[in-house]
Design an enzyme around this catalytic site. Sequence first.
Site, short mmCIF file in Angstrom:
data_model
loop_
_atom_site.label_atom_id
_atom_site.label_comp_id
_atom_site.label_asym_id
_atom_site.label_seq_id
_atom_site.Cartn_x
_atom_site.Cartn_y
_atom_site.Cartn_z
N CYS A 1 0.79 -1.22 -0.21
CA CYS A 1 -0.33 0.20 -0.18
C CYS A 1 0.78 1.30 -0.28
CB CYS A 1 -0.63 0.11 0.92
SG CYS A 1 -0.15 -0.41 2.69
N HIS B 1 -2.62 6.15 4.81
CA HIS B 1 -1.19 6.56 4.92
C HIS B 1 -0.46 7.59 3.70
CE1 HIS B 1 -1.42 2.46 6.00
NE2 HIS B 1 -0.12 2.14 4.89
N1 LIG Z 1 -4.97 -3.51 5.23
C1 LIG Z 1 -3.92 -2.99 3.91
O1 LIG Z 1 -3.49 -1.76 4.15
C2 LIG Z 1 -2.86 -3.71 3.09
C3 LIG Z 1 -2.92 -5.43 2.89
N2 LIG Z 1 -2.74 -6.15 2.07
C4 LIG Z 1 -2.88 -7.91 2.23
O2 LIG Z 1 -4.10 -7.74 2.61
C5 LIG Z 1 -4.05 -9.44 2.74
C6 LIG Z 1 -4.94 -8.98 4.23
O3 LIG Z 1 -4.73 -8.07 4.57
P1 LIG Z 1 -6.00 -7.25 5.97
O4 LIG Z 1 -6.92 -7.46 5.49
O5 LIG Z 1 -5.59 -6.31 6.01
O6 LIG Z 1 -5.69 -9.65 7.26
P2 LIG Z 1 -7.06 -9.63 8.34
O7 LIG Z 1 -5.74 -10.23 9.29
O8 LIG Z 1 -7.38 -8.48 8.45
O9 LIG Z 1 -7.49 -11.02 7.21
C7 LIG Z 1 -6.67 -11.91 7.03
C8 LIG Z 1 -7.66 -12.79 6.10
O10 LIG Z 1 -6.69 -14.25 6.12
C9 LIG Z 1 -7.65 -14.89 6.39
N3 LIG Z 1 -6.62 -15.84 6.59
C10 LIG Z 1 -5.99 -16.28 7.98
N4 LIG Z 1 -5.34 -17.30 7.96
C11 LIG Z 1 -5.84 -18.01 7.01
C12 LIG Z 1 -5.93 -19.23 6.52
N5 LIG Z 1 -4.37 -20.13 7.10
N6 LIG Z 1 -6.15 -19.95 5.21
C13 LIG Z 1 -7.47 -18.91 4.51
N7 LIG Z 1 -7.56 -17.78 5.28
C14 LIG Z 1 -7.10 -17.61 6.60
C15 LIG Z 1 -8.35 -14.33 7.72
O11 LIG Z 1 -9.55 -15.44 8.07
P3 LIG Z 1 -10.57 -15.31 9.29
O12 LIG Z 1 -10.92 -14.92 10.08
O13 LIG Z 1 -11.35 -17.25 8.79
O14 LIG Z 1 -9.31 -15.64 10.42
C16 LIG Z 1 -9.28 -13.54 7.39
O15 LIG Z 1 -9.80 -13.18 6.11
C17 LIG Z 1 -2.35 -9.12 3.18
O16 LIG Z 1 -1.79 -10.22 2.89
C18 LIG Z 1 -2.26 -8.00 3.15
O17 LIG Z 1 -0.94 -8.10 3.77
C19 LIG Z 1 -2.17 -5.04 0.98
C20 LIG Z 1 -1.94 -3.54 1.25
C21 LIG Z 1 -2.46 -3.13 2.00
N1 LIG Z 2 2.17 -2.60 5.74
C1 LIG Z 2 1.03 -3.06 5.58
C2 LIG Z 2 0.22 -3.15 4.90
C3 LIG Z 2 0.42 -4.58 4.25
O1 LIG Z 2 -0.50 -5.58 4.23
O2 LIG Z 2 1.39 -4.66 2.93
P1 LIG Z 2 1.95 -6.16 2.45
O3 LIG Z 2 0.76 -6.25 1.31
O4 LIG Z 2 2.49 -5.13 1.79
O5 LIG Z 2 1.89 -6.79 3.41
C4 LIG Z 2 0.80 -1.67 6.46
O6 LIG Z 2 1.52 -1.86 7.35
O7 LIG Z 2 0.38 -0.50 6.74
#
Ligand SMILES: NC(=O)C1=CN([C@@H]2O[C@H](COP(=O)(O)OP(=O)(O)OC[C@H]3O[C@@H](n4cnc5c(N)ncnc54)[C@H](OP(=O)(O)O)[C@@H]3O)[C@@H](O)[C@H]2O)C=CC1
Ligand SMILES: N[C@@H](CC(=O)OP(=O)(O)O)C(=O)O
Length: 351
Positions: free
Chosen positions: A150, A243
């Site tokens: 992000c 951010h």
């Molecule tokens: N937040 C941000 O600003 C950004 C996030 N990202 C990326 O997006 C992705 C999601 O982030 P975010 O939404 O913040 O994370 P969260 O921790 O809020 O959500 C994680 C998700 O992954 C699921 N999960 C966890 N373990 C497993 C597993 N073993 N098998 C299948 N599903 C699983 C969880 O399901 P359950 O509820 O069932 O545990 C939940 O739906 C990450 O890879 C992160 O790096 C990228 C850019 C920006």
């Molecule tokens: N690491 C970023 C969010 C994130 O999930 O990044 P990435 O998709 O590169 O794991 C933050 O903490 O603001």
Amino acid sequence: MSHRIPVTVLGATGVVGQRFVRRLADHPLFRIEHLAASDRSAGKRYREACAWRLDGEPYGGLGDQVMGEGAPEHTLSPVVFSALDTGPATELEPAFARAGALVFSNASAFRMAPEVPLLVPEVNPEHLELLKVQRTHHGWSGGIVTNANCTATVLVMALAPLHAAFGVEAVLMTSMQAVSGAGYPGVPSLDILGNVIPFIRNEEPKVEEEIPKMLGRFAGRTVTPADLAVSALCHRVPVLEGHTEAVSVRLRGNPTLEDVRAAWLDWHPEPQHLGLPSAPAVPIRLHDEEDRPQVRRDVELDDGMSIHIGRLRACPVLGVKFALLGHNTERGAAGGSILNAELAHAKGYLR
Ligand SMILES: NC(=O)C1=CN([C@@H]2O[C@H](COP(=O)(O)OP(=O)(O)OC[C@H]3O[C@@H](n4cnc5c(N)ncnc54)[C@H](OP(=O)(O)O)[C@@H]3O)[C@@H](O)[C@H]2O)C=CC1
Ligand SMILES: N[C@@H](CC(=O)OP(=O)(O)O)C(=O)O
């Protein structure tokens, strides 16, 4: 709208997953077929598997939908939006691609793989063609398209017009990142309230390697990274969404501040020409007020899909400096991924 393409949302319970669901609830091209997350959520109704944390219709109207198991045997659709943690993404995203889905991923697992597009449609739409290389390489009918970290997404949108107009030689970026970036429940409130934490695991190296790939030249089969130095200093601050980045750049030929401003104003990239549904009319919003952009006042504009630049001024060290702001969970995550899928649709990769 019955011709809309069915999609699966993986990680639908998380911070990013919920934003996918909200954006896809009334999308003109896509409709949600399956919701999935971990084994903890499979078999539950969506409203039982997680607490909805966004404005708008709770659960995108899908609160009663039963969540599937996040594996292609159970929840395969032609398009998969992945908001999985990196660990499960490493295993599941290739499984869905092998089974024929085009996976639009937020996870960092495959961003730097040479055959995987690291896509911001305004910046490097031509990199999408790497999908053809990827499909030949793996023998897949589907594929994986990633969006960037992000912090890197917001930064590369500011740099792309400058790189095209002058060439960027060096970048120094200090971030102030929202807590939503750490997912849910994220950073404990006792650690972040009234505080600044000068460490986000793996964030600085991701920004430093992803920017040159995105600004790199695609020559038919590979992307040659752009030749520029990036130094990132990343901090977590007590902000919910958005951010902020303090940026200094060294540009070839030492352009004036007016030239820099004109490069941003004259930027009319492909998603805006194509009229993609999630593309903001103006991708870069320039602010002239002395105290903008600000998270609380600016970040939700354009559904969080534009970036904001202000405080453009001379930098005695690198030449030019400015303040930058973007929405980490919209432009930097769910909205960015959906825009990637809209570009793929416009380019004929989806039917
Ligand atoms: N937040 C941000 O600003 C950004 C996030 N990202 C990326 O997006 C992705 C999601 O982030 P975010 O939404 O913040 O994370 P969260 O921790 O809020 O959500 C994680 C998700 O992954 C699921 N999960 C966890 N373990 C497993 C597993 N073993 N098998 C299948 N599903 C699983 C969880 O399901 P359950 O509820 O069932 O545990 C939940 O739906 C990450 O890879 C992160 O790096 C990228 C850019 C920006
Ligand atoms: N690491 C970023 C969010 C994130 O999930 O990044 P990435 O998709 O590169 O794991 C933050 O903490 O603001």
